[in-house]
Design a protein around this motif. Structure first.
Motif, short mmCIF file in Angstrom:
data_model
loop_
_atom_site.label_atom_id
_atom_site.label_comp_id
_atom_site.label_asym_id
_atom_site.label_seq_id
_atom_site.Cartn_x
_atom_site.Cartn_y
_atom_site.Cartn_z
N ARG A 149 0.82 -1.22 0.00
CA ARG A 149 0.00 0.00 0.00
C ARG A 149 0.85 1.27 0.00
NH1 ARG A 149 -5.60 -1.32 3.20
NH2 ARG A 149 -5.78 -3.47 2.51
N LYS A 150 1.95 1.20 -0.70
CA LYS A 150 2.80 2.36 -0.91
C LYS A 150 2.56 2.90 -2.32
CE LYS A 150 4.99 1.89 3.04
NZ LYS A 150 4.86 2.87 4.12
N LEU A 151 2.48 4.22 -2.44
CA LEU A 151 2.27 4.82 -3.74
C LEU A 151 3.52 4.69 -4.59
CD1 LEU A 151 0.49 6.47 -5.66
CD2 LEU A 151 1.44 8.54 -4.62
N ILE A 152 3.42 4.04 -5.72
CA ILE A 152 4.54 3.84 -6.62
C ILE A 152 4.57 4.89 -7.72
CG2 ILE A 152 5.66 2.23 -8.21
CD1 ILE A 152 5.72 1.38 -5.29
N VAL A 153 3.42 5.14 -8.32
CA VAL A 153 3.35 6.11 -9.41
C VAL A 153 1.97 6.72 -9.43
CG1 VAL A 153 2.65 4.41 -11.13
CG2 VAL A 153 3.80 6.48 -11.87
N ALA A 154 1.89 7.99 -9.79
CA ALA A 154 0.61 8.66 -9.98
C ALA A 154 0.60 9.22 -11.40
CB ALA A 154 0.42 9.78 -8.96
N ALA A 181 2.34 8.59 -17.34
CA ALA A 181 3.59 8.41 -16.60
C ALA A 181 4.44 7.27 -17.16
CB ALA A 181 3.28 8.15 -15.13
N PHE A 182 3.82 6.34 -17.88
CA PHE A 182 4.58 5.23 -18.45
C PHE A 182 5.32 5.63 -19.72
CE2 PHE A 182 1.57 1.79 -16.56
CZ PHE A 182 2.03 2.11 -15.29
N HIS A 183 5.01 6.80 -20.24
CA HIS A 183 5.59 7.21 -21.51
C HIS A 183 6.07 8.65 -21.42
CE1 HIS A 183 3.76 3.57 -23.22
NE2 HIS A 183 2.69 3.90 -22.54
N THR A 187 1.84 14.81 -30.80
CA THR A 187 2.10 14.05 -32.01
C THR A 187 2.71 12.70 -31.69
OG1 THR A 187 2.45 16.09 -33.25
CG2 THR A 187 3.30 14.06 -34.22
N ALA A 188 3.69 12.71 -30.79
CA ALA A 188 4.33 11.45 -30.42
C ALA A 188 3.37 10.54 -29.68
CB ALA A 188 5.56 11.74 -29.55
N LYS A 189 2.54 11.12 -28.82
CA LYS A 189 1.61 10.29 -28.05
C LYS A 189 0.63 9.57 -28.96
CE LYS A 189 1.63 12.64 -23.57
NZ LYS A 189 0.84 13.38 -22.59
N SER A 190 0.23 10.22 -30.03
CA SER A 190 -0.76 9.59 -30.90
C SER A 190 -0.21 8.32 -31.53
CB SER A 190 -1.22 10.57 -31.98
OG SER A 190 -0.14 10.87 -32.85
N THR A 191 1.10 8.24 -31.70
CA THR A 191 1.67 7.04 -32.30
C THR A 191 1.66 5.86 -31.35
OG1 THR A 191 3.93 7.56 -31.60
CG2 THR A 191 3.21 8.45 -33.71
N VAL A 192 1.56 6.13 -30.07
CA VAL A 192 1.55 5.04 -29.09
C VAL A 192 0.26 4.25 -29.20
CG1 VAL A 192 1.62 4.47 -26.64
CG2 VAL A 192 3.02 6.33 -27.53
N PRO A 200 -6.82 -0.55 -24.20
CA PRO A 200 -6.11 0.47 -23.43
C PRO A 200 -5.23 -0.16 -22.36
CG PRO A 200 -8.43 0.39 -22.84
CD PRO A 200 -8.27 -0.47 -24.04
N GLU A 201 -4.34 0.64 -21.84
CA GLU A 201 -3.37 0.08 -20.90
C GLU A 201 -3.98 -0.31 -19.57
OE1 GLU A 201 0.26 2.29 -20.62
OE2 GLU A 201 -0.03 3.14 -22.59
N VAL A 202 -5.08 0.33 -19.20
CA VAL A 202 -5.74 0.03 -17.93
C VAL A 202 -7.21 -0.24 -18.19
CG1 VAL A 202 -6.39 0.87 -15.67
CG2 VAL A 202 -4.14 1.43 -16.59
N VAL A 203 -7.68 -1.41 -17.82
CA VAL A 203 -9.08 -1.76 -17.96
C VAL A 203 -9.55 -2.36 -16.65
CG1 VAL A 203 -10.81 -3.07 -19.22
CG2 VAL A 203 -8.75 -2.29 -20.40
N LEU A 204 -10.50 -1.72 -15.98
CA LEU A 204 -11.08 -2.27 -14.76
C LEU A 204 -12.27 -3.13 -15.16
CD1 LEU A 204 -11.27 -2.41 -11.68
CD2 LEU A 204 -12.76 -0.40 -11.76
#
Length: 319
Positions: free
Chosen positions: A4-9, A19-21, A28-33, A40-44
């Motif tokens: 329960r320690k915060l690793i990344v926000a 934060a991963f990129h 422009t660069a983000k759109s290429t990802v 998507p990278e996170v799906v609940l």
């Protein structure tokens, strides 16, 4: 972490974890990802109950033991060694099932992409219809950020705080003019986080969604006076997210000729806000209209669709 320690926000926008990129620091660069139609990278997809809720075991849903099992007894019904997969029957641990979470849809408007309109040209259209025998209406509409949760106060830094706008209509026989007008900051929501007033703009909110609305009929004289007041405000108002936002503007215009029966809404403290009396928000307007419905106040003027509705088109500018 598991401790329960915060690793990344990080901001997560359209499934993209910023934060991963960090090296992709421009649009422009983000759109290429995310150029390919991937998940998507996170799906609940679900959450699991506590151990006291029916005795359902988390390990039987996400069969971690199978990662270490070479004996062919993976607990998930598989045969053969080294069964490295999720439990094929995740609902066998005590009869309970996971709590399936419904998707949460958050309305988001990229403010900087909304074209500004010339308010005067939009108002000019109403002069083409005679006042004699005309029916004039003003309608205030609330679009909350999370359609199924009117109490959800979406983070102002990460996305849209919802919206309140006006629909103005004049009808005479077969002549009809309708305009949908909203007030926004010129730049994006992050810019609006400053406590200082910033430049604002008026936008055509044609076909915009809404969750609740209240209409009011005006005489032609009241209607014209209201339009004149809108033009007057346009000469000097600035957008201030906690002191004079889209809700404040819409309420001021709607109440201008409402007399003693002013539409007053609850106000709330917003993150980073400095307004001592609280801030007018789409949630506050929505809750006020829901209260009016529960008390059978102005029922014929209220419109509250099941989840959300959409307004019609606008006439547009007239010279």
């Amino acid at each position: 972490s598991l401790k329960r320690k915060l690793i990344v926000a990080s901001i997560i926008y359209d499934g993209y974890v910023s934060a991963f990129h960090q090296y992709f620091n421009n649009s422009t660069a983000k759109s290429t990802v995310v150029i390919f139609p991937l998940m998507p990278e996170v799906v609940l997809i679900s959450s699991y109950p506590s151990s006291g809720d029916g005795g359902w075991s988390y390990s039987s849903w996400f069969n971690l033991i199978s990662f270490f099992n070479d004996a062919g007894t993976d607990g998930g019904g598989g045969g053969g060694g080294g069964s490295y997969y999720f439990d094929s029957n995740p609902y066998t641990g005590g009869g309970s099932t996971p709590n399936e979470d419904e998707p949460i849809y958050i309305d988001y408007e990229q403010v900087e992409n909304l074209a500004a309109i010339d308010l005067k040209k939009y108002i000019n259209c109403f002069s083409s219809i005679s006042d004699v025998g005309a029916t004039c209406t003003i309608r205030i509409l609330a679009d909350i950020p999370v359609d199924k949760d009117p109490n959800a106060f979406f983070n102002w830094e990460n996305g849209s705080p919802g919206h309140v706008f006006l629909q103005i209509t004049k009808v005479n026989g077969n002549q009809f003019v309708q305009q949908n007008i909203g007030f926004y900051p010129v730049q994006g929501w992050k810019t609006g986080l400053t406590p200082a007033p910033i430049d604002g703009k008026f936008v055509d909110n044609k076909e915009h969604e809404f969750n609740a609305s209240l209409s009011m009929n005006l005489t032609p004289d009241q209607f014209q006076s209201t339009l004149t007041h809108m033009q007057y405000l346009a000469n000097f108002i600035k957008y201030d997210i906690d002191d004079y936002n889209c809700t404040d503007f819409a309420l001021e215009v709607f109440n201008y000729k409402r007399g003693g029966n002013q539409l007053l809404i609850p106000k709330y403290d917003i993150p980073g806000g400095a307004a001592p009396a609280g801030t007018a928000t789409p949630q506050g307007l929505f809750q006020k209209l829901m209260t009016m419905k529960s008390q059978s106040v102005e029922l014929s003027n209220l419109s509250i669709p099941g989840v959300k509705g959409f307004v019609g088109t606008s006439k547009g500018p007239c010279n």
